[in-house]
Design a protein around this motif. Structure first.
Motif, PDB file in Angstrom:
ATOM      1  N   LEU B  42       0.841  -1.209   0.000  1.00  0.00           N
ATOM      2  CA  LEU B  42       0.000   0.000   0.000  1.00  0.00           C
ATOM      3  C   LEU B  42       0.877   1.261   0.000  1.00  0.00           C
ATOM      4  CD1 LEU B  42      -2.899  -0.808   2.501  1.00  0.00           C
ATOM      5  CD2 LEU B  42      -2.717  -1.331   0.076  1.00  0.00           C
ATOM      6  N   PRO B  43       0.339   2.358  -0.547  1.00  0.00           N
ATOM      7  CA  PRO B  43       1.093   3.624  -0.530  1.00  0.00           C
ATOM      8  C   PRO B  43       1.285   4.145   0.895  1.00  0.00           C
ATOM      9  CG  PRO B  43      -1.047   3.896  -1.635  1.00  0.00           C
ATOM     10  CD  PRO B  43      -0.955   2.473  -1.219  1.00  0.00           C
ATOM     11  N   GLU B  44       2.191   5.108   1.049  1.00  0.00           N
ATOM     12  CA  GLU B  44       2.515   5.614   2.391  1.00  0.00           C
ATOM     13  C   GLU B  44       1.543   6.666   2.893  1.00  0.00           C
ATOM     14  OE1 GLU B  44       6.555   6.798   2.672  1.00  0.00           O
ATOM     15  OE2 GLU B  44       7.223   4.706   2.903  1.00  0.00           O
ATOM     16  N   LYS B  45       0.736   7.194   1.977  1.00  0.00           N
ATOM     17  CA  LYS B  45      -0.263   8.163   2.456  1.00  0.00           C
ATOM     18  C   LYS B  45      -1.537   8.086   1.629  1.00  0.00           C
ATOM     19  CE  LYS B  45       1.846  11.923  -0.109  1.00  0.00           C
ATOM     20  NZ  LYS B  45       2.362  13.283  -0.099  1.00  0.00           N
ATOM     21  N   ALA B  46      -2.553   8.745   2.125  1.00  0.00           N
ATOM     22  CA  ALA B  46      -3.860   8.716   1.457  1.00  0.00           C
ATOM     23  C   ALA B  46      -3.755   9.411   0.100  1.00  0.00           C
ATOM     24  CB  ALA B  46      -4.889   9.424   2.332  1.00  0.00           C
ATOM     25  N   PRO B  47      -4.576   8.975  -0.868  1.00  0.00           N
ATOM     26  CA  PRO B  47      -4.557   9.641  -2.172  1.00  0.00           C
ATOM     27  C   PRO B  47      -5.078  11.073  -2.053  1.00  0.00           C
ATOM     28  CG  PRO B  47      -6.415   8.141  -2.030  1.00  0.00           C
ATOM     29  CD  PRO B  47      -5.581   7.910  -0.805  1.00  0.00           C
ATOM     30  N   GLN B  48      -4.581  11.937  -2.881  1.00  0.00           N
ATOM     31  CA  GLN B  48      -5.020  13.329  -2.875  1.00  0.00           C
ATOM     32  C   GLN B  48      -6.433  13.426  -3.463  1.00  0.00           C
ATOM     33  OE1 GLN B  48      -3.150  15.324  -1.277  1.00  0.00           O
ATOM     34  NE2 GLN B  48      -4.272  17.244  -1.630  1.00  0.00           N
ATOM     35  N   LYS B  49      -6.660  12.722  -4.575  1.00  0.00           N
ATOM     36  CA  LYS B  49      -7.947  12.763  -5.282  1.00  0.00           C
ATOM     37  C   LYS B  49      -8.745  11.481  -4.981  1.00  0.00           C
ATOM     38  CE  LYS B  49      -6.762  16.342  -7.990  1.00  0.00           C
ATOM     39  NZ  LYS B  49      -7.426  17.644  -7.835  1.00  0.00           N
ATOM     40  N   PRO B  50     -10.057  11.560  -5.102  1.00  0.00           N
ATOM     41  CA  PRO B  50     -10.871  10.356  -4.891  1.00  0.00           C
ATOM     42  C   PRO B  50     -10.554   9.240  -5.892  1.00  0.00           C
ATOM     43  CG  PRO B  50     -12.241  12.338  -5.004  1.00  0.00           C
ATOM     44  CD  PRO B  50     -10.865  12.747  -5.415  1.00  0.00           C
ATOM     45  N   GLU B  51     -10.653   8.010  -5.422  1.00  0.00           N
ATOM     46  CA  GLU B  51     -10.522   6.853  -6.308  1.00  0.00           C
ATOM     47  C   GLU B  51     -11.894   6.185  -6.429  1.00  0.00           C
ATOM     48  OE1 GLU B  51      -6.846   4.393  -5.614  1.00  0.00           O
ATOM     49  OE2 GLU B  51      -6.716   5.652  -3.842  1.00  0.00           O
ATOM     50  N   SER B  52     -12.051   5.312  -7.394  1.00  0.00           N
ATOM     51  CA  SER B  52     -13.363   4.682  -7.594  1.00  0.00           C
ATOM     52  C   SER B  52     -13.562   3.525  -6.613  1.00  0.00           C
ATOM     53  CB  SER B  52     -13.483   4.157  -9.022  1.00  0.00           C
ATOM     54  OG  SER B  52     -12.760   2.945  -9.147  1.00  0.00           O
ATOM     55  N   GLN B  54     -14.829   0.732  -7.260  1.00  0.00           N
ATOM     56  CA  GLN B  54     -14.488  -0.542  -7.911  1.00  0.00           C
ATOM     57  C   GLN B  54     -13.026  -0.919  -7.618  1.00  0.00           C
ATOM     58  OE1 GLN B  54     -16.169   1.961  -9.326  1.00  0.00           O
ATOM     59  NE2 GLN B  54     -17.901   1.180 -10.514  1.00  0.00           N
ATOM     60  N   GLU B  55     -12.134   0.089  -7.646  1.00  0.00           N
ATOM     61  CA  GLU B  55     -10.720  -0.158  -7.347  1.00  0.00           C
ATOM     62  C   GLU B  55     -10.544  -0.649  -5.906  1.00  0.00           C
ATOM     63  OE1 GLU B  55      -7.690  -0.227  -8.919  1.00  0.00           O
ATOM     64  OE2 GLU B  55      -9.095  -0.303 -10.604  1.00  0.00           O
ATOM     65  N   VAL B  56     -11.284  -0.010  -5.019  1.00  0.00           N
ATOM     66  CA  VAL B  56     -11.151  -0.339  -3.595  1.00  0.00           C
ATOM     67  C   VAL B  56     -11.580  -1.795  -3.349  1.00  0.00           C
ATOM     68  CG1 VAL B  56     -11.889   0.270  -1.269  1.00  0.00           C
ATOM     69  CG2 VAL B  56     -11.533   2.069  -2.955  1.00  0.00           C
ATOM     70  N   LEU B  57     -12.707  -2.165  -3.933  1.00  0.00           N
ATOM     71  CA  LEU B  57     -13.221  -3.524  -3.711  1.00  0.00           C
ATOM     72  C   LEU B  57     -12.265  -4.571  -4.309  1.00  0.00           C
ATOM     73  CD1 LEU B  57     -15.593  -4.832  -2.299  1.00  0.00           C
ATOM     74  CD2 LEU B  57     -16.899  -4.739  -4.405  1.00  0.00           C
ATOM     75  N   LYS B  58     -11.685  -4.229  -5.468  1.00  0.00           N
ATOM     76  CA  LYS B  58     -10.692  -5.138  -6.055  1.00  0.00           C
ATOM     77  C   LYS B  58      -9.498  -5.319  -5.108  1.00  0.00           C
ATOM     78  CE  LYS B  58     -11.160  -4.098 -10.784  1.00  0.00           C
ATOM     79  NZ  LYS B  58     -10.611  -3.230 -11.837  1.00  0.00           N
ATOM     80  N   ASP B  59      -9.093  -4.230  -4.443  1.00  0.00           N
ATOM     81  CA  ASP B  59      -7.928  -4.294  -3.552  1.00  0.00           C
ATOM     82  C   ASP B  59      -8.199  -5.116  -2.293  1.00  0.00           C
ATOM     83  OD1 ASP B  59      -6.494  -2.919  -5.361  1.00  0.00           O
ATOM     84  OD2 ASP B  59      -6.434  -1.025  -4.266  1.00  0.00           O
ATOM     85  N   VAL B  60      -9.464  -5.225  -1.913  1.00  0.00           N
ATOM     86  CA  VAL B  60      -9.790  -6.099  -0.777  1.00  0.00           C
ATOM     87  C   VAL B  60      -9.415  -7.537  -1.159  1.00  0.00           C
ATOM     88  CG1 VAL B  60     -11.641  -7.051   0.653  1.00  0.00           C
ATOM     89  CG2 VAL B  60     -11.625  -4.617   0.100  1.00  0.00           C
ATOM     90  N   ARG B  62      -7.337  -8.413  -3.521  1.00  0.00           N
ATOM     91  CA  ARG B  62      -5.910  -8.486  -3.841  1.00  0.00           C
ATOM     92  C   ARG B  62      -5.009  -8.455  -2.612  1.00  0.00           C
ATOM     93  NH1 ARG B  62      -5.577  -4.939  -9.150  1.00  0.00           N
ATOM     94  NH2 ARG B  62      -6.639  -3.419  -7.849  1.00  0.00           N
ATOM     95  N   TYR B  63      -5.300  -7.559  -1.673  1.00  0.00           N
ATOM     96  CA  TYR B  63      -4.347  -7.294  -0.588  1.00  0.00           C
ATOM     97  C   TYR B  63      -4.821  -7.748   0.792  1.00  0.00           C
ATOM     98  CZ  TYR B  63      -2.465  -4.169  -4.181  1.00  0.00           C
ATOM     99  OH  TYR B  63      -1.967  -3.657  -5.341  1.00  0.00           O
ATOM    100  N   ILE B  64      -6.148  -7.716   1.007  1.00  0.00           N
ATOM    101  CA  ILE B  64      -6.645  -7.999   2.360  1.00  0.00           C
ATOM    102  C   ILE B  64      -6.884  -9.492   2.558  1.00  0.00           C
ATOM    103  CG2 ILE B  64      -8.463  -7.511   4.047  1.00  0.00           C
ATOM    104  CD1 ILE B  64      -6.581  -5.131   3.387  1.00  0.00           C
ATOM    105  N   LEU B  65      -7.647 -10.107   1.671  1.00  0.00           N
ATOM    106  CA  LEU B  65      -7.968 -11.531   1.872  1.00  0.00           C
ATOM    107  C   LEU B  65      -6.715 -12.411   2.031  1.00  0.00           C
ATOM    108  CD1 LEU B  65     -11.163 -12.304  -0.256  1.00  0.00           C
ATOM    109  CD2 LEU B  65     -10.947 -11.499   2.100  1.00  0.00           C
ATOM    110  N   PRO B  66      -5.641 -12.176   1.267  1.00  0.00           N
ATOM    111  CA  PRO B  66      -4.459 -13.031   1.463  1.00  0.00           C
ATOM    112  C   PRO B  66      -3.815 -12.881   2.850  1.00  0.00           C
ATOM    113  CG  PRO B  66      -4.327 -11.838  -0.628  1.00  0.00           C
ATOM    114  CD  PRO B  66      -5.473 -11.250   0.139  1.00  0.00           C
TER     115      PRO B  66
END
Lengths: 498, 498
Positions: B42-52, B54-60, B62-66
């Motif tokens: 994960l990046p070191e800080k929060a994004p400046q602009k909003p993300e979608s 859909q991206e967030v759910l994909k990252d769950v 990708r990164y959280i379940l494992p």
């Protein structure tokens, strides 16, 4: 309930929520029910056989909504706000569904690590000094807890244990229990009730010190109290400083208090429950000058940072001090990665913990830093609009300066007028405001914080307030007998106390 | 995020959850990650602009379940279970969306009243004596809190304050702070770590008393300890009795302990965190004989009652004792119905509180009493099946009797064998079991509690256990030097401590 039913039930509930939010502006913010209303509507015990989810959802509409005070309504201006946002709600669906109890790293690595990373993201968002962040250097770091009360209690206990330990090292002949009888803590008389309550629960007497005319605790006052107590043989233990008091959103003077805490070896805890969110905008960070002196720093993300309750943020400069103060391990809790990464159960009162960082992640990503800043600035803009309404009407006065999104105002003259105004507004249920006191004056606290609040809602509230003020001033109340301060007070509280 | 996006995001997440649950059996229960794995992703800080979203759910995915330990997997047999059910998840969507903070009755009447009613439903479900329920007679009643730790702490503090008050009344010359230095509490040495920790946090020394061969605390032992302490001039303050200890699910003897607490005026708190759920089935209620002596009684509905964390249930026989011990009021918290109905903030540590009774209501209605009973009985049936497997294999032994859905077993012979078994199983990540100790013996605790668990999962676990046992016994470990008790212990813990 099988998975197919869950999908239907879950999606119907999402639609229910969307409809609730979209129609919230039309509802009265306060409910029209009497105590025990629900006892007459629900059965006395659980059903023997399963009922359908459709019936349950209908009953929410039928029995629950009519008894709700709508905290996220744009007409809710009481207390401080409670955060609510769509991505936080969705994040928490996942938290509940994954249901991991992140009591140690191995109990769910993702739960511990996402929390560490989110606390760093949030720390950077608010512009906190590096020492409070988790890194390879030092022992700083953040943790998500349930409430500011819980955090103040925990830090009070850590301070109690640290002071006792240090005193014992200096005077090995003293009994630890006896040392504890000599501890004393300090906060301003404007502190939230949870500060006094935490001291009570931690069994450390606390002195609530008087404040200056801006309701801020000053160094001089603290120093005087410490010296008095030292003379009595007491041991100063900790200070809770407010950044944004509950009554008027006042800011204690950290630049003065910090060095005193350092000199007298006292734990400095900062309660920035509401106002801390404003530090997301650099133009408000001057309010936390001196934060570097703090041992612990608390912001309720669930107030004004768009992340639903519960999400109270605690940062520590040296997490070891907290962990040492309340660590009791057992064999079934051990794992082979211990020491490499925090076991968060040692950072809090409870053993179990929810995966709360998911909702933080969802909010920070879908809003972005700019979205959060926009939310804060928008609310402050609306508060300025309300402030200007008050200034423009000679029947009202501002008592303290507007602070962030809080405006404290009153009707000129007797306290009774303001009390009657609040009573009328509450009885009409269209907007919700609560009172506080400033010196001898009763004040009405008008807070903005609902994500749904727009200019039209401020106009709506002001129209409601002024129309009631007009009514009150029209029906002239019989004058009180001269010098009857007591009877005025009695009358004021008649509607408050049972 | 607008309402349309929320509807799409929310419904996509419902589908995500349904898929997670339906495929959970195929996943390893433990993750294959090293500490700080997520920091690299994960990046070191929060994004400046909003993300979608859909991206967030994909990252769950990708990164959280494992990085998850899957607590609701049918292969999770560690600790005690954590509850998870579909109606509880949906109930909590509403809790989050309505976002009321039920700190007082007026702050949301429905929140307070549904909680009172649900605590009565649950009390009746478990067969609690009437004195613990809310009614027009007496001062009994229940409240939902976050965790057993929180509840034990709160009751410890209430006991401390009540005992201090009573002692002060008897000896007005004594200083309250000095009285507090003389208090002492009791629990068995089998109590959960949170009991010892609560005493530490409440600053009341606690004696962990030895138990009989069934791990139960007996009256005789308690009485002896009290008499010793009275001789030393100490003041017995409270007892925490276990109904279902953490290690082996043992039951303290309430019928013996209760009258002693009564005689010596001590607060009796009952920790039935896990086992209390079984009282939903009348055939297990004999385990709580003597419950009528208790001042406070705690069951974690979020363990075995199908209601998601957090949902820890506390019943009190006289709620005034708790409220008196930690009440600090402020003007902004007053309202005109005060005294007619509980303001729950005075029953807990935190000021704010979630609308947790919604998920209780949803579960009790869609399962019905029979559905809950069926769940408990099904799990116990599966535990019996596992117990029979253990009995049928001469390489294994049961150490204590099976208790409800917990089976404590070990490999015959050196502790080292059982430790190696657990190490192998953990490294393979297919099932999750943790260890405990009974006397000098290391034991493996096999718990059933996942709603998803079926007979095939018990067979799966047993096959996994026996295949590893076979491997361990095949690769004969070098014998330890004679009399080297120390080196055995060292070896045992090498894998546990860092």
């Amino acid at each position: 309930m099988d998975t197919k039913d869950f999908i239907d039930f879950g999606k119907a509930t999402i639609d229910f929520v969307a409809n609730y939010v979209e129609t919230l502006r039309e509802k009265n913010v306060l409910p029209d029910v009497e105590p025990r209303y629900l006892f007459n509507l629900l059965p006395e015990k659980a059903p023997q056989k399963p009922e359908s989810w459709q019936e349950v959802l209908k009953d929410v509409e039928r029995y629950i909504l009519p008894g709700m005070t709508h905290w996220i309504s744009p007409h809710f201006h009481a207390f401080y706000p409670t955060a609510n946002s769509y991505p936080a709600i969705v994040g928490d669906i996942l938290c509940n569904s994954l249901t991991c109890m992140g009591l140690s790293w191995i109990a769910s690595p993702a739960c511990t690590e996402l929390e560490m990373i989110m606390m760093n993201w949030l720390g950077k968002l608010l512009g906190l000094p590096k020492q409070f962040l988790s890194s390879n250097e030092g022992f700083g770091g953040g943790v998500i807890q349930g409430s500011a009360s819980e955090i103040t209690l925990l830090c009070s206990i850590a301070a109690r244990e640290q002071t006792t330990l240090r005193t014992k090292q200096l005077h090995p002949d003293l009994d630890e229990a006896i040392i504890k009888t000599k501890l004393v803590a300090y906060a301003s008389d404007q502190s939230n009730s949870s500060v006094e309550r935490s001291a009570l629960l931690a069994s450390v007497p606390i002195r609530l010190l008087s404040t200056d005319d801006k309701c801020a605790l000053r160094g001089e006052t603290l120093l005087k109290a410490i010296k008095e107590d030292l003379k009595k043989g007491l041991i100063p233990c900790y200070v809770v400083a407010n950044l944004g008091t509950t009554g008027t959103c006042a800011f204690d003077n950290l630049v003065e208090l910090g060095p005193i805490c350092e000199e007298y070896n006292m734990w400095l805890h900062i309660d920035a429950a509401y106002a801390g969110a404003a530090f997301a905008c650099p133009e408000y960070r001057h309010f936390m000058s001196g934060v570097e002196y703090a041992d612990s720093f608390n912001v309720n993300a669930h107030k004004w940072l768009l992340i639903n309750f519960d999400c109270s943020l605690l940062w520590l400069k040296d997490s070891r001090k907290l962990v040492e103060s309340c660590n009791v391990d057992r064999i079934y809790l051990k794992h082979d990665k211990q020491g490499l990464i925090p076991d968060y159960r040692n950072w809090q009162i409870s053993l179990g913990r929810r995966f709360r960082s998911l909702k933080v992640w969802f909010v920070l990503r879908t809003y972005g830093v700019e979205g959060i800043q926009q939310h804060i600035r928008h609310d402050i803009q609306l508060a300025k609009m309300f402030e200007n309404y008050v200034k423009s009407d000679s029947r009202f006065e501002l008592v303290t300066e507007r602070s962030l999104s809080l405006v404290c105002f009153r009707m000129k003259g007797d306290n009774q007028l303001t009390q009657e105004l609040i009573n009328c507004l509450t009885a009409r249920r269209k907007i919700y405001i609560v009172v506080a006191t400033y010196r001898e004056k009763l004040i009405a606290r008008f807070v903005i914080g609902s994500r749904l609040c727009r200019e039209e809602d401020i106009t709506f509230a002001w129209d409601e307030i002024t129309s009631q003020a007009t009514e009150i001033l029209r029906s002239v109340t019989p004058p009180l007998e001269e010098g009857s301060e007591e009877s005025l007070k009695t009358r004021l509280w008649q509607n408050q106390k049972v």
